[in-house]
Design an enzyme around this catalytic site. Structure first.
Site, mmCIF file in Angstrom:
data_model
loop_
_atom_site.group_PDB
_atom_site.id
_atom_site.type_symbol
_atom_site.label_atom_id
_atom_site.label_comp_id
_atom_site.label_asym_id
_atom_site.label_seq_id
_atom_site.Cartn_x
_atom_site.Cartn_y
_atom_site.Cartn_z
ATOM 1 C CG HIS A 154 118.511 12.167 69.670
ATOM 2 N ND1 HIS A 154 118.998 11.174 70.492
ATOM 3 C CD2 HIS A 154 119.298 13.259 69.895
ATOM 4 C CE1 HIS A 154 120.028 11.638 71.180
ATOM 5 N NE2 HIS A 154 120.227 12.891 70.836
ATOM 6 N NE ARG A 180 114.799 8.357 69.162
ATOM 7 C CZ ARG A 180 115.715 8.393 68.189
ATOM 8 N NH1 ARG A 180 116.975 8.104 68.446
ATOM 9 N NH2 ARG A 180 115.360 8.678 66.961
ATOM 10 C CE1 TYR A 203 116.404 8.094 63.442
ATOM 11 C CE2 TYR A 203 116.841 10.365 62.783
ATOM 12 C CZ TYR A 203 116.462 9.456 63.745
ATOM 13 O OH TYR A 203 116.135 9.900 64.999
#
Length: 409
Positions: free
Chosen positions: A277, A273, A286
Site C-alpha cells: 500500500h 496493486r 494479508y
C-alpha cells in the site's frame, strides 16, 4: 464486457454503440498475452500507430518515475509514496483520453497520472515530501490537489462538472477512486448528485483488489463495482484495467458521452496493486506471493509491448529513445529531490485564506515571537560559549607568559 444502464431518458442511445448487459467479465481489447481479445477488437478500437507508441512510451516513463519515487522513500527523500506499479494502464490510459481543458481529481496514488498530464515530477511529489499540500498550480493543469482522505474528491468533481454544465462549457470532470473508496459516503453522494443533475462527470474506480489490507470481498457483495451504476441511474462500464487500449477507449467514450449532455459514467477498471500500500505497509501479512505472481503475468506494460512487437512497431530505436527519456527523468528527480528544500514558516499562514482571519494573524505573530525568542536564546548561548572560550584562552596565555621569559617579547 460489462455495460450497465437504466433506460435512457434522453433517447440518445447508450453508450456509443454498446448494448446494456449484465456481465461481470471486463471489457477487453488485449488479453494477458498481448493478443487481440474481446468485442473491442471488432469495432475499430485500434489506436493509430503513433498513438500506440506514445501510450507505450508514457507507460515506460511512468513506471520509471514510480520506481525512482519508491527508491527515494527508502533514502529518506520522501516521507511516503503509494506506488501505482502495475496500474499504469489505468493511470496513463485515462489521462490520454482527456482533453487539456478537462479537469482531473486525483487520489494520493495517482502521481503517475499527474506526470502524464504534464505536471513537473518534483511538483507532483511535493505533498508526499511533506513540503506543501499541493506543489503545482491546479488551475494551470486543470488538476485538483491530490486527495488523501478516501473519496472526498468525488463530490468536488461532481460540483465542478455541474458548474461547467451551467456555464455552458464542454468541460468534463474525471475523478479517480480506489475500490475502498466506494464504501464511503462521499462516493455515494457524488454519484447520486451527478446522476440527478446529469453532470458531465466520469468516476473511475481503480479496483486494485485491496484497500490497504482489506480485500474487495469485504468491500462489497456485488458481482462487480460497476453494477452500482444501475442504482444511481447512470452508465456503468467494467474494463480490464491492465489493458491500456481498452481503458483509453472506455474513458474517451464516457467523456464524449458526458460532453454531449448524456450524463455521468461509472467505470470500474479491474487491476492489481503490485507493491505494498505504501512503504509503511507489509503486504505479505494479508496476501500470498502466488496471488502477486498471478497478476505479474498480466503486467500492463509487458502486454502492450508484446502487441507492439507482434505488429512490428517497437523498433530498437524507439525502445532506446523511451528508455533514455525515462532515465533522464529519474536523474532529474534524484538531483532535485536530493536538495534540501528552503522553507519559510510564514507560508503556513499565507495561503489558507485570501484574507487572513484574526486567528491566523494572531497565530502568525505568536509563532514569530517564539522563533525570535529561540534565536535570541541561541545567540546568547553562543556569546556565552565564546566568552568562556576566550577567558580560557587568555588564562592560558597569561600562564605561559609567567613561565616563559621569552613570551612577552
Amino acid at each position: 464486457m460489462t455495460v450497465l444502464a437504466t433506460p435512457d431518458k434522453t433517447g440518445s442511445g447508450f453508450p456509443l454503440g454498446f448494448d446494456p448487459i449484465l456481465d461481470p467479465s471486463p471489457l477487453q481489447y488485449l488479453d494477458e498475452h498481448g493478443a487481440l481479445s474481446g468485442p473491442l477488437r471488432d469495432d475499430a478500437a485500434e489506436l493509430a500507430p503513433d498513438q500506440l507508441l506514445a501510450t507505450w512510451r508514457a507507460m515506460v516513463v511512468g513506471r520509471r518515475f514510480d520506481l525512482q519515487a519508491t527508491t527515494m522513500v527508502r533514502q529518506g527523500r520522501l516521507a511516503v509514496y503509494p506506488s501505482s506499479y502495475g496500474q499504469e494502464a489505468c493511470e496513463i490510459g485515462a489521462m490520454l483520453a482527456l482533453r487539456a481543458t478537462d479537469w482531473f481529481f486525483p487520489t494520493y496514488r495517482d502521481c503517475v497520472s499527474m506526470v502524464t498530464r504534464g505536471i513537473d515530477p518534483v511538483e507532483a511529489l511535493t505533498l508526499l515530501r511533506g513540503d506543501w499540500h499541493c506543489g503545482y498550480d491546479p488551475q494551470r493543469w486543470r488538476t485538483a490537489p491530490q486527495c488523501t482522505p478516501l473519496a472526498t474528491q468525488a463530490p468536488h468533481a461532481a460540483g465542478l462538472a455541474l458548474a461547467a454544465k451551467l456555464a455552458g462549457d464542454d468541460t468534463v470532470a474525471l475523478a479517480f477512486c480506489g475500490d475502498g473508496g466506494t464504501s464511503e459516503g462521499d462516493f455515494h453522494e457524488a454519484l447520486n448528485f451527478a446522476a440527478v443533475y446529469q453532470a458531465p462527470a466520469v468516476f473511475f474506480v481503480q479496483n486494485n483488489q485491496y484497500a490497504i489490507s482489506v480485500p474487495l470481498a469485504k468491500q462489497t457483495h456485488a458481482a462487480a463495482l460497476a453494477h452500482k451504476a444501475v442504482g444511481y441511474g447512470m452508465a456503468g462500464v467494467r474494463v480490464d484495467g491492465n489493458d491500456v487500449i481498452a481503458v483509453r477507449r472506455v474513458v474517451a467514450e464516457a467523456a464524449e458521452r458526458a460532453r454531449a449532455g448524456h450524463g455521468p459514467t461509472l467505470i470500474e477498471a479491474v487491476t492489481y496493486r503490485m507493491q505494498a500500500h505504501t512503504n509503511a505497509d507489509d503486504a505479505t501479512r494479508y496476501r500470498e506471493d502466488s496471488e502477486v505472481e498471478y497478476w505479474r503475468s498480466r503486467d500492463p506494460l509487458a502486454r502492450l509491448e508484446t502487441y507492439l512487437k507482434a505488429r512490428g512497431l517497437l523498433t530498437e530505436a524507439v525502445v532506446a529513445e523511451a528508455n533514455q527519456a525515462a532515465e533522464a527523468l529519474a536523474d532529474d528527480m534524484r538531483a532535485r529531490l536530493g536538495e534540501e528544500p528552503e522553507v519559510d514558516h510564514r507560508d503556513l499562514f499565507r495561503h489558507v485564506y485570501a484574507q487572513p482571519t484574526p486567528q491566523l494573524l494572531e497565530q502568525a505573530v505568536a509563532l514569530q515571537a517564539e522563533l525570535d525568542a529561540e534565536a535570541e536564546a541561541e545567540a546568547e548561548a553562543g556569546a556565552e560559549a565564546g566568552a568562556g572560550a576566550g577567558a580560557t584562552t587568555n588564562a592560558g596565555a597569561g600562564a605561559g607568559a609567567e613561565g616563559d621569559p621569552e613570551a612577552g617579547r
